[in-house]
Write a protein that holds these residues in place. Sequence first.
Motif, PDB file in Angstrom:
ATOM      1  N   ALA A   1      -3.574 -16.494  -0.900  1.00  0.00           N
ATOM      2  CA  ALA A   1      -5.030 -16.324  -0.851  1.00  0.00           C
ATOM      3  C   ALA A   1      -5.677 -17.654  -0.450  1.00  0.00           C
ATOM      4  O   ALA A   1      -6.644 -18.094  -1.055  1.00  0.00           O
ATOM      5  CB  ALA A   1      -5.544 -15.846  -2.194  1.00  0.00           C
TER       6      ALA A   1
ATOM      7  N   ASP B   1      -7.537  -7.144   1.515  1.00  0.00           N
ATOM      8  CA  ASP B   1      -8.485  -8.101   0.950  1.00  0.00           C
ATOM      9  C   ASP B   1      -8.699  -7.836  -0.535  1.00  0.00           C
ATOM     10  O   ASP B   1      -8.693  -8.754  -1.350  1.00  0.00           O
ATOM     11  CB  ASP B   1      -9.847  -8.017   1.656  1.00  0.00           C
TER      12      ASP B   1
ATOM     13  N   TYR C   1     -13.693 -20.371  -2.401  1.00  0.00           N
ATOM     14  CA  TYR C   1     -14.025 -20.401  -3.827  1.00  0.00           C
ATOM     15  C   TYR C   1     -14.278 -21.834  -4.288  1.00  0.00           C
ATOM     16  O   TYR C   1     -15.284 -22.107  -4.938  1.00  0.00           O
ATOM     17  CB  TYR C   1     -12.865 -19.786  -4.619  1.00  0.00           C
TER      18      TYR C   1
ATOM     19  N   THR D   1     -15.673  -8.015  -6.799  1.00  0.00           N
ATOM     20  CA  THR D   1     -16.421  -8.600  -5.705  1.00  0.00           C
ATOM     21  C   THR D   1     -17.500  -7.652  -5.243  1.00  0.00           C
ATOM     22  O   THR D   1     -17.448  -6.456  -5.493  1.00  0.00           O
ATOM     23  CB  THR D   1     -15.491  -8.890  -4.514  1.00  0.00           C
TER      24      THR D   1
ATOM     25  N   ASN E   1      -7.636 -10.386  -3.567  1.00  0.00           N
ATOM     26  CA  ASN E   1      -8.665 -10.928  -4.440  1.00  0.00           C
ATOM     27  C   ASN E   1      -8.569 -10.428  -5.873  1.00  0.00           C
ATOM     28  O   ASN E   1      -8.931 -11.152  -6.801  1.00  0.00           O
ATOM     29  CB  ASN E   1     -10.045 -10.671  -3.846  1.00  0.00           C
TER      30      ASN E   1
ATOM     31  N   ALA F   1     -16.936 -11.897  -2.102  1.00  0.00           N
ATOM     32  CA  ALA F   1     -15.559 -12.194  -1.695  1.00  0.00           C
ATOM     33  C   ALA F   1     -15.162 -11.156  -0.650  1.00  0.00           C
ATOM     34  O   ALA F   1     -15.716 -10.056  -0.626  1.00  0.00           O
ATOM     35  CB  ALA F   1     -14.606 -12.145  -2.889  1.00  0.00           C
TER      36      ALA F   1
ATOM     37  N   SER G   1     -13.815  -8.094   1.101  1.00  0.00           N
ATOM     38  CA  SER G   1     -13.395  -6.793   0.565  1.00  0.00           C
ATOM     39  C   SER G   1     -13.484  -5.715   1.633  1.00  0.00           C
ATOM     40  O   SER G   1     -13.744  -4.559   1.322  1.00  0.00           O
ATOM     41  CB  SER G   1     -14.265  -6.422  -0.640  1.00  0.00           C
TER      42      SER G   1
ATOM     43  N   VAL H   1     -17.441 -16.115   0.668  1.00  0.00           N
ATOM     44  CA  VAL H   1     -17.085 -16.270  -0.738  1.00  0.00           C
ATOM     45  C   VAL H   1     -18.219 -17.048  -1.400  1.00  0.00           C
ATOM     46  O   VAL H   1     -18.643 -18.076  -0.887  1.00  0.00           O
ATOM     47  CB  VAL H   1     -15.745 -17.028  -0.927  1.00  0.00           C
TER      48      VAL H   1
ATOM     49  N   THR I   1      -9.493 -17.477   0.673  1.00  0.00           N
ATOM     50  CA  THR I   1     -10.338 -17.186  -0.478  1.00  0.00           C
ATOM     51  C   THR I   1     -10.376 -18.387  -1.418  1.00  0.00           C
ATOM     52  O   THR I   1     -11.444 -18.753  -1.918  1.00  0.00           O
ATOM     53  CB  THR I   1      -9.838 -15.932  -1.230  1.00  0.00           C
ATOM     54  N   SER I   2      -9.244 -19.014  -1.660  1.00  0.00           N
ATOM     55  CA  SER I   2      -9.188 -20.189  -2.535  1.00  0.00           C
ATOM     56  C   SER I   2     -10.053 -21.316  -1.996  1.00  0.00           C
ATOM     57  O   SER I   2     -10.790 -21.962  -2.746  1.00  0.00           O
ATOM     58  CB  SER I   2      -7.745 -20.682  -2.685  1.00  0.00           C
TER      59      SER I   2
ATOM     60  N   LEU J   1      -8.654 -14.032  -7.703  1.00  0.00           N
ATOM     61  CA  LEU J   1      -9.916 -14.463  -8.312  1.00  0.00           C
ATOM     62  C   LEU J   1      -9.825 -14.736  -9.813  1.00  0.00           C
ATOM     63  O   LEU J   1     -10.375 -15.745 -10.278  1.00  0.00           O
ATOM     64  CB  LEU J   1     -11.032 -13.468  -7.985  1.00  0.00           C
TER      65      LEU J   1
END
Length: 156
Positions: free
Chosen positions: A136, A107, A143, A46, A111, A100, A102, A81, A139-140, A115
């Motif tokens: 996640a 985090d 994404y 990321t 990830n 993403a 971080s 993201v 994030t999902s 990811l």
Amino acid sequence: MKRALLAVVTTVIGLVLLLSFKPHDVTGATQPPAALAQTSATPAPTSSTSSTSSTGSTGSTGSTGARTVDGDAVDTRWGPVQVRISVSGGKISDVQVLQAPSENRRDVEINDRALPILQEEALAAQSAQIDSVSGATYTSDGYTRSLQSAIDRAGL
């Protein structure tokens, strides 16, 4: 009557304390965020940039008809993201993560695990209709939303 009143007051106080509890450590350990990202055993796929605007298509069309399209930068609870898809022959040939979360060690840890799974799922499904990765969720969600915007821009 006094006991009932005492029980109600105690219950309300306990409920307020329980609801104000925040278990996620947003700031990481005692190290600054840059130092946390550098201590990761494997480099994070990321990049943390402050820009959250979408860039649209990058316009790199080669002789094979391959091109790349950037999705929207989706703001999540823990950070933006954004993904870039490579399209070849009317199919998604690659998905890269441009941004993403971080900001702390957790985090990066989440990830690093999530990811690659999301990328594999997106390539197999050839769409944004993929399962979230357990642990996640934010994030999902970011994404899949960024992936869908890239797919829409690519006209797939």
